[in-house]
Structure formats: C-alpha cells, structure tokens
Design a protein around this motif. Sequence first.
Motif, short mmCIF file in Angstrom:
data_model
loop_
_atom_site.label_atom_id
_atom_site.label_comp_id
_atom_site.label_asym_id
_atom_site.label_seq_id
_atom_site.Cartn_x
_atom_site.Cartn_y
_atom_site.Cartn_z
N UNK A 70 0.87 -1.14 -0.02
CA UNK A 70 -0.03 -0.23 0.07
C UNK A 70 0.90 1.36 -0.06
N UNK A 71 0.70 2.03 -1.08
CA UNK A 71 1.47 3.29 -1.06
C UNK A 71 0.52 4.61 -0.71
N UNK A 72 1.12 5.45 0.18
CA UNK A 72 0.21 6.67 0.58
C UNK A 72 1.21 7.89 0.17
N UNK A 73 0.39 8.63 -0.36
CA UNK A 73 0.98 9.94 -0.76
C UNK A 73 0.12 11.07 -0.47
N UNK A 74 0.62 12.43 -0.63
CA UNK A 74 -0.10 13.52 -0.18
C UNK A 74 -0.67 14.07 -1.43
N UNK A 75 -1.82 14.89 -1.36
CA UNK A 75 -2.28 15.51 -2.61
C UNK A 75 -2.82 16.91 -2.04
N UNK A 76 -2.17 17.95 -2.33
CA UNK A 76 -2.89 19.35 -2.16
C UNK A 76 -4.18 19.52 -2.37
N UNK A 77 -4.94 18.82 -3.18
CA UNK A 77 -6.03 19.01 -3.93
C UNK A 77 -7.06 18.13 -2.86
N UNK A 78 -6.61 17.12 -2.29
CA UNK A 78 -7.56 15.98 -1.42
C UNK A 78 -8.17 16.85 -0.47
N UNK A 79 -9.27 16.74 -0.06
CA UNK A 79 -9.94 16.81 1.08
C UNK A 79 -10.54 15.78 1.70
N UNK A 80 -10.60 14.60 1.30
CA UNK A 80 -10.73 13.29 1.57
C UNK A 80 -9.44 12.40 1.63
N UNK A 81 -9.67 11.14 2.18
CA UNK A 81 -8.73 10.22 1.99
C UNK A 81 -9.17 9.51 0.78
N UNK A 82 -8.44 9.25 -0.22
CA UNK A 82 -8.70 8.83 -1.46
C UNK A 82 -8.10 7.64 -2.01
N UNK A 83 -8.98 6.67 -2.26
CA UNK A 83 -8.38 5.51 -2.64
C UNK A 83 -8.38 5.50 -4.16
N UNK A 128 -15.47 1.47 4.80
CA UNK A 128 -14.85 2.35 5.98
C UNK A 128 -15.75 3.43 6.02
N UNK A 129 -16.49 3.92 5.21
CA UNK A 129 -17.09 5.15 5.69
C UNK A 129 -18.33 4.67 6.41
N UNK A 130 -18.97 3.33 6.35
CA UNK A 130 -19.90 2.92 7.07
C UNK A 130 -19.43 2.50 8.50
N UNK A 131 -18.10 2.53 8.82
CA UNK A 131 -17.55 2.04 10.11
C UNK A 131 -17.60 3.20 11.10
N UNK A 132 -18.12 4.45 10.77
CA UNK A 132 -18.03 5.37 11.68
C UNK A 132 -16.63 5.85 12.22
N UNK A 133 -15.68 5.94 11.34
CA UNK A 133 -14.23 6.32 11.67
C UNK A 133 -14.21 7.80 11.90
N UNK A 134 -15.21 8.59 11.10
CA UNK A 134 -15.07 10.18 11.56
C UNK A 134 -14.10 10.77 10.35
N UNK A 135 -13.67 9.90 9.36
CA UNK A 135 -12.61 10.39 8.37
C UNK A 135 -13.61 9.89 7.23
N UNK A 136 -13.61 10.87 5.98
CA UNK A 136 -14.18 10.67 4.94
C UNK A 136 -13.27 9.89 3.83
N UNK A 137 -13.71 8.85 3.25
CA UNK A 137 -12.92 8.32 2.30
C UNK A 137 -13.77 8.23 0.90
N UNK A 138 -13.14 8.75 0.00
CA UNK A 138 -13.70 8.61 -1.62
C UNK A 138 -12.75 7.84 -2.44
N UNK A 139 -12.93 7.53 -3.61
CA UNK A 139 -12.47 6.74 -4.70
C UNK A 139 -12.18 7.57 -5.93
N UNK A 140 -11.01 7.23 -6.45
CA UNK A 140 -10.63 8.05 -7.56
C UNK A 140 -10.08 7.00 -8.55
#
Length: 207
Positions: A70-83, A128-140
């Motif tokens: 799993x690679x994690x990167x930063x995006x200045x455009x992202x406002x969610x955690x994006x898969x 993950x979004x149904x798990x009540x984590x409090x962090x919004x996840x989206x797909x790209x």
Amino acid sequence: MATKKKVIVTGFEPFGEHTVNASWVAVQELERLGLGEAIDLHVCEVPVEYEAVQSLLPSLWKQHQPQLVVHVGVSGLATTVTLEQCGHNQGYQQMDNCGFNPASQCCMENGPNYLDSVLDMDVICRKVNDSGLGVVVSVSKDAGRYLCDYTYYTSLYLTQGRSAFIHVPPLGKPYSSQDLARALQTIVLEMSELLNQAEEQQNPHDH
C-alpha cells in the motif's frame, strides 16, 4: 497457526511546497498503531524520484514477498482520504526532486496504458465510511501523473495488481496525523481481509 501476512506501507519524502509530507507522517503514525497480531507491517519512505522508485520497489517486493503493498501519497487537492483504483503508464512530464523526468514520459515502455488494482476500492470505501471512523473516504481513478501515479503503476505491474494507493490531504486540512493513521489502519485491514477472502475462495481446503 496461520502464518502472519506481511504488508508493506510506504509514504513519500517531502517535495515542492510539502516541506512535511503528510503521507510519511501518517505512515509512521500507523507503524505505532500497528495492524494487529495477524499482520506483520513493514513501512518505508519513498524518495520523490522516478529512478529511485524503479530500483526500490522491486527490491522491497523481493525481500518481503508481501500479501499486499500500500502506497500513501499527499495531494494538495485532496479533502478526503482517497483510494486510487488504477495507475497510469503515460504522461510523466513533471520533474522529480532531482530535476529528472523519464525521456519517454512513461513508466513501462510498451506497458498497458493503465493497470487496475485487484482490490475493489468502491467496496472498501463503502465499508470504511460505514464504520463510523470520522474520516471521509472517496475513490478516484486518476492518481495525478506524478510520482504517486508512477509508483502505483510500477507497483501494480510488479505485484500483479496486489497493490493499493491512498492519497491523503495535507496535515490539518482537515485531518491530524492521528486521524489519517486511524483511517489507514482501517483501510489496510479491510484490504487484507478482502485478499484473505479471495484466497480462501481459491483454496477452500488450504487451512
């Protein structure tokens, strides 16, 4: 006793305006949290350099033979955690931290235009979004044609699709490193679980 699954999670070094790279900070925080008893987590910081990626990823894969990378990167455009669902082969014009870019502007000469992860990111996102984590996840489906996308494509190629890429927003926009690490922990565990289920379906007697 089932053998421990090995999972590699990487973040990137600082680049451009990202003097602190949220991805590596979050991955280090994830290392502190761990992924539970069943998973052996290995973390690694990836240079923002095309050539370093080409040499580092095969050696990581060979050395650890992980279930998942799993690679994690930063995006200045992202406002969610994006898969990210797929990596792209062409369009690498932007210079890396060494002032280098591939002459061909592509990742693999004659490789497919894009490669998909074997993981269904929509399913993981929903869980993950149904798990009540409090962090919004989206797909790209567009990882941005820079080192993130380049790393993802290279990794998908090496692992036959057993890779994932997650974009995180910069720290504090809106999530703290702890928030991001909790999100990564939940996401990576879901990914590993999906792979376990797929393996069990393929080898029902292999227990």
